[in-house]
Write an enzyme that holds these catalytic residues in place. Structure first.
Site, PDB file in Angstrom:
ATOM      1  N   ASP A   1     -24.757   6.409  18.551  1.00  0.00           N
ATOM      2  CA  ASP A   1     -24.360   6.560  19.955  1.00  0.00           C
ATOM      3  C   ASP A   1     -24.552   5.203  20.619  1.00  0.00           C
ATOM      4  O   ASP A   1     -25.668   4.805  20.958  1.00  0.00           O
ATOM      5  CB  ASP A   1     -25.207   7.622  20.640  1.00  0.00           C
TER       6      ASP A   1
ATOM      7  N   SER B   1     -11.866  -6.697  19.886  1.00  0.00           N
ATOM      8  CA  SER B   1     -11.671  -6.949  21.310  1.00  0.00           C
ATOM      9  C   SER B   1     -10.290  -6.437  21.710  1.00  0.00           C
ATOM     10  O   SER B   1      -9.865  -5.374  21.249  1.00  0.00           O
ATOM     11  CB  SER B   1     -11.854  -8.440  21.614  1.00  0.00           C
TER      12      SER B   1
ATOM     13  N   LYS C   1     -16.808  15.760  14.321  1.00  0.00           N
ATOM     14  CA  LYS C   1     -15.573  14.972  14.256  1.00  0.00           C
ATOM     15  C   LYS C   1     -15.590  14.020  13.062  1.00  0.00           C
ATOM     16  O   LYS C   1     -14.580  13.830  12.385  1.00  0.00           O
ATOM     17  CB  LYS C   1     -15.379  14.194  15.553  1.00  0.00           C
TER      18      LYS C   1
ATOM     19  N   TYR D   1     -13.136  -3.050  32.050  1.00  0.00           N
ATOM     20  CA  TYR D   1     -12.748  -3.011  30.637  1.00  0.00           C
ATOM     21  C   TYR D   1     -12.424  -4.419  30.134  1.00  0.00           C
ATOM     22  O   TYR D   1     -12.900  -4.827  29.059  1.00  0.00           O
ATOM     23  CB  TYR D   1     -11.545  -2.095  30.444  1.00  0.00           C
TER      24      TYR D   1
ATOM     25  N   LYS E   1     -14.394  -6.557  27.144  1.00  0.00           N
ATOM     26  CA  LYS E   1     -13.752  -7.083  25.949  1.00  0.00           C
ATOM     27  C   LYS E   1     -13.920  -8.599  25.833  1.00  0.00           C
ATOM     28  O   LYS E   1     -13.911  -9.143  24.727  1.00  0.00           O
ATOM     29  CB  LYS E   1     -12.276  -6.683  25.924  1.00  0.00           C
TER      30      LYS E   1
END
Length: 319
Positions: free
Chosen positions: A90, A173, A68, A205, A209
């Site tokens: 990774d 963020s 990719k 999530y 953040k």
């Protein structure tokens, strides 16, 4: 914060005024600058790399998938005439994060700018990193923190080599930090635990953040004397692959009512990382489009951030 103030913040960050910052006009020539962009093969990271290449920077695209990344590098070369360099990274594996940092430092003596731009959003709640951390916190916060601190020798030397004596780190963020509930970090949810599952992927999530902002703030405090400038950014509501885990109807609503194209998402972090206006801004919070915004209780808590720093250092041991 009152309802009116919350509404004002939502409106001005979700539907911001026209940007006064224009990358091709306002980014200075970056010839001689060495830059890393994580998650650079798609979305905001890719648009960030495009803008940097057009300004003659030497850019490393730090991504997990070589195929990719190489496809994105080839496409960007056709668009810009410049070629980014692949760095295998990774973020969900701490040993591989260290390996990526070491590989970079074998190739480059200095690093001038680091964009911690990659991430994951709303994966199935059962998913963990290779080291057993919540996938979102482990990738978005811990993985990037480990990468940044592993690269610190190159960043410090990059600051010494820069005319302004600065090396910059921008940590991507999200507006969702404002939806992160108290306590800002629920420590028993960072590894596999019933409390993590109960919290749910969306709240996890938001917490991750905040972790990004918290790390950014503490990095600014601890490394200012070394010339390290660290800031966090809300890129805005942007149409990217990051929303791939959302139901299709939710993506349609977000794309229709709130989202902007990917190039817009690069504006704020490019401003924080390259503008002469922000060279001395550190520990700050930038929002769409290319504006500094005051911290709130949801984006700054020195006590939690100091504890987060210690937790990160503990997790890095052996990696």
């Amino acid at each position: 914060m009152g309802v009116i103030q919350s509404a004002r913040r939502f409106i001005t960050q979700t539907y911001p005024p026209t940007s006064k910052f224009e990358p091709q006009r306002d980014i200075p020539d970056l010839a001689g600058k060495v830059i890393i962009v994580t998650g650079g093969n798609t979305g905001i990271g890719r648009e960030t790399i495009k803008a940097l290449l057009l300004k003659n920077a030497k850019v490393y695209m730090a991504s997990r998938s070589r195929p990719k990344a190489e496809a994105a590098i080839n496409d960007l070369k056709q668009q810009t005439g410049k070629e980014a360099l692949f760095l295998e990274l990774d973020l969900a594996n701490l040993d591989k994060v260290r390996k990526a940092a070491d590989e970079f430092m074998r190739k480059e003596p200095v690093l001038h700018i680091l964009f911690n731009s990659g991430g994951v959003m709303f994966p199935p709640v059962e998913q963990l990193t290779d080291d057993g951390y919540d996938l979102q916190f482990g990738t978005n916060c811990l993985g990037h923190a480990h990468f940044t601190l592993s690269l610190m020798p190159a960043l410090i030397d990059g600051a010494k080599a820069s005319p302004d004596g600065k090396a910059r780190v921008v940590n991507t963020s999200s507006f969702v930090v404002y939806y992160n509930s108290q306590p800002l970090i629920k420590w028993n949810t960072l590894r596999d635990d019933p409390a993590r599952t109960a919290l749910g992927t969306r709240s996890l999530y938001a917490q991750s953040k905040y972790g990004v902002v918290g790390f950014s703030n503490e990095l600014a405090r601890r490394y200012a004397e070394h010339g390290i400038v660290s800031n966090a950014a809300n890129p805005g509501s942007i149409r990217t692959d990051l929303q791939r885990h959302l139901p299709s109807f939710a993506r349609t609503i977000i794309y229709t009512l709130f989202s902007k194209p990917a190039p817009m998402g690069a504006l704020t972090q490019l401003y924080a990382a390259t503008s002469p206006e922000t060279a001395n801004a550190t520990g700050k919070w930038f929002v769409p489009w290319a504006r500094e915004w005051p911290h709130s209780d949801q984006t700054r808590d020195p006590e939690v951030e100091s504890k987060l720093w210690d937790w990160i250092q503990e997790q890095r041991k052996g990696h």
